[in-house]
Design an enzyme around this catalytic site. Sequence first.
Site, mmCIF file in Angstrom:
data_model
loop_
_atom_site.group_PDB
_atom_site.id
_atom_site.type_symbol
_atom_site.label_atom_id
_atom_site.label_comp_id
_atom_site.label_asym_id
_atom_site.label_seq_id
_atom_site.Cartn_x
_atom_site.Cartn_y
_atom_site.Cartn_z
ATOM 1 N N GLU A 285 1.112 -1.272 -0.214
ATOM 2 C CA GLU A 285 -0.198 0.319 0.084
ATOM 3 C C GLU A 285 1.212 1.641 0.120
ATOM 4 O O GLU A 285 0.812 2.103 0.798
ATOM 5 C CB GLU A 285 -0.480 0.054 1.307
ATOM 6 C CG GLU A 285 -0.647 -0.503 2.372
ATOM 7 C CD GLU A 285 -1.089 -0.285 3.216
ATOM 8 O OE1 GLU A 285 -2.172 -0.482 3.309
ATOM 9 O OE2 GLU A 285 -1.088 0.226 4.741
ATOM 10 N N CYS A 355 4.348 33.941 9.282
ATOM 11 C CA CYS A 355 4.789 34.540 10.365
ATOM 12 C C CYS A 355 5.338 33.378 11.144
ATOM 13 O O CYS A 355 5.067 33.616 12.418
ATOM 14 C CB CYS A 355 4.195 35.815 11.007
ATOM 15 S SG CYS A 355 3.172 36.570 10.140
ATOM 16 N N GLU A 356 6.662 32.842 10.955
ATOM 17 C CA GLU A 356 7.692 32.008 11.835
ATOM 18 C C GLU A 356 8.939 32.140 11.379
ATOM 19 O O GLU A 356 9.424 31.729 9.632
ATOM 20 C CB GLU A 356 6.914 30.552 11.977
ATOM 21 C CG GLU A 356 4.870 30.846 12.058
ATOM 22 C CD GLU A 356 5.031 29.797 13.173
ATOM 23 O OE1 GLU A 356 5.653 29.114 14.032
ATOM 24 O OE2 GLU A 356 3.922 29.241 12.867
ATOM 25 N N TYR A 384 2.878 13.761 0.681
ATOM 26 C CA TYR A 384 1.967 14.752 1.616
ATOM 27 C C TYR A 384 2.660 16.170 1.312
ATOM 28 O O TYR A 384 3.499 16.513 2.420
ATOM 29 C CB TYR A 384 3.365 13.988 2.731
ATOM 30 C CG TYR A 384 3.037 12.938 2.991
ATOM 31 C CD1 TYR A 384 2.325 12.068 3.397
ATOM 32 C CD2 TYR A 384 4.455 11.604 2.119
ATOM 33 C CE1 TYR A 384 1.722 10.720 3.006
ATOM 34 C CE2 TYR A 384 3.842 10.091 2.192
ATOM 35 C CZ TYR A 384 2.777 9.664 3.029
ATOM 36 O OH TYR A 384 2.147 8.512 2.702
HETATM 37 N N1 LLP Z 1 -0.495 2.777 4.579
HETATM 38 C C1 LLP Z 1 0.200 3.407 6.028
HETATM 39 C C2 LLP Z 1 -1.035 2.225 7.062
HETATM 40 C C3 LLP Z 1 0.758 4.130 6.367
HETATM 41 O O1 LLP Z 1 0.766 4.692 7.847
HETATM 42 C C4 LLP Z 1 1.584 5.232 5.698
HETATM 43 C C5 LLP Z 1 1.840 6.149 5.802
HETATM 44 C C6 LLP Z 1 1.497 4.269 4.017
HETATM 45 C C7 LLP Z 1 0.581 2.969 4.167
HETATM 46 C C8 LLP Z 1 2.223 4.861 2.616
HETATM 47 O O2 LLP Z 1 3.092 4.967 2.674
HETATM 48 P P1 LLP Z 1 3.891 5.854 2.522
HETATM 49 O O3 LLP Z 1 4.294 4.518 1.054
HETATM 50 O O4 LLP Z 1 3.493 7.400 1.692
HETATM 51 O O5 LLP Z 1 5.654 5.844 3.025
HETATM 52 N N2 LLP Z 1 4.160 12.999 5.943
HETATM 53 C C9 LLP Z 1 5.057 11.940 6.119
HETATM 54 C C10 LLP Z 1 4.667 10.462 6.032
HETATM 55 C C11 LLP Z 1 3.815 9.850 7.066
HETATM 56 C C12 LLP Z 1 3.136 8.886 6.251
HETATM 57 C C13 LLP Z 1 2.181 8.369 7.561
HETATM 58 N N3 LLP Z 1 1.650 6.461 6.600
HETATM 59 C C14 LLP Z 1 6.279 12.909 5.060
HETATM 60 O O6 LLP Z 1 5.811 14.226 4.470
HETATM 61 O O7 LLP Z 1 7.403 12.487 4.509
#
Ligand code: LLP
Length: 432
Positions: A285, A355-356, A384
């Site tokens: 996923e 403003c940070e 993201y």
């Molecule tokens: N499945 C679950 C249950 C998850 O919590 C996540 C991501 C994914 C799949 C997808 O993960 P990916 O393949 O995108 O690594 N905000 C952070 C990333 C947080 C990911 C949260 N969960 C950033 O900007 O790098």
Amino acid sequence: MWKIEKPLENRDGLLFMGGISCTELAEKYGTPLYATDETRIRENYGRMVSAFSKHYKKFRLYYAIKANNNLAILNILRQEGSGADCSCPAELFLAKKAGFKTDDLLYTGNYNSDGEFKYACEMSVKINLDDWTYIDRLVKFASPPNIPPVICFRFNPGVGKSDFGLVFSGPDAKFGITADKIVEAYRKAKEHGFKRFGIHMMTGSCVRDPAYFEQVAGMLFDIAGRISEGLGISFDFVNIGGGFGVPYKLGENDLDIEETGKRVATKFKEKIEEKNMGEPYLFIEPGRFIVCDSTILLTRVHAIKKTAEKKFVGVDAGMNTLLRPALYNAYHQMFVANKLSEIRTETVNVVGPICENTDQLAKDRELPIIEEGDVIAILNAGAYGFSMSSQYNTRPRAAEVLVNNGKSEVIRERESFGDLISKVRVPERLLK
Ligand code: LLP
């Protein structure tokens, strides 16, 4: 050397994406602007599916909507044949809006409310539970064995990895069920009358090492084998989660997705044969890998300030538009879209209008000499990026466009001042 890679091109010193000049996009739609290349999303989906499915046929990819939830992008992935991984009821709603079939949805929340369980049960989607105790709450809304059609639990294997400290597994993580409790979870689900099962894991985000995926997936396959053997249940699917990384910095390696697919699928085949587990689906996923490099954030330089120590280049995108640098100290490559052929001779901080002092998109970054009016492209903004943007400092959110073979279309309008207050109510008595 600064490499311009797919989906970007250098045409006579100007940055192009999907056959369109990025400065023209900035001119036409205004900035800050998220611009996404449709072809790149399709390519990323294709290479990922091929890497795994050539080694194991019963393979499916569930795109993690949280990375980028634009409906147009969800429609592209639905057309490609993807499933959708939804982390909350609104993502289930979006996936249905984008035409995904119920069967192609997986709901993985954490610390769910009863309301969330009710919503997911009413939709009759596969549900992934983050703790073994949740099943007692879920059954208030479920009708075993058919609703939800498959019950899944999230395993915490005790180890995790990430480029940015985004580790979701191990003793300090709030996610998943540890090895000592997981068998109990399936025993309970069985007692409640469920007959179809999945197992899931998500240990960290942005990993670029095939050996890690092999190792941690192996831990999931081992526990699945133990559960299967111990309780006499068979799994419909085994889901190794997301976390597939991309390089953000110059010189960082790509994740070898071919190698990752081969190693994970081969290990899976060995385990299911050894433990007589039948032929469960292998799921992944991913979010980031599918959308990250498909999108750039275009932002215009409006104000430049020089101090004794630094040159600050002020752009119209800030931490409200792209939070990752402020939140994770994340590095995003930048190109000056109208100065690709110019040598990077200056070291500057690229800052937003918020403003940070954390509102700095890049620190001590080498760029060509920047002038007001230049357009900077911030790379790897598809995952993201918009999805973590906000209206902080009372700033309407950016627009998004989709670029495809020389054409561009708006896929999310820029917010207006009116949008900022559309849900706000002022009690009558305060208007006097
Ligand atoms: N499945 C679950 C249950 C998850 O919590 C996540 C991501 C994914 C799949 C997808 O993960 P990916 O393949 O995108 O690594 N905000 C952070 C990333 C947080 C990911 C949260 N969960 C950033 O900007 O790098």
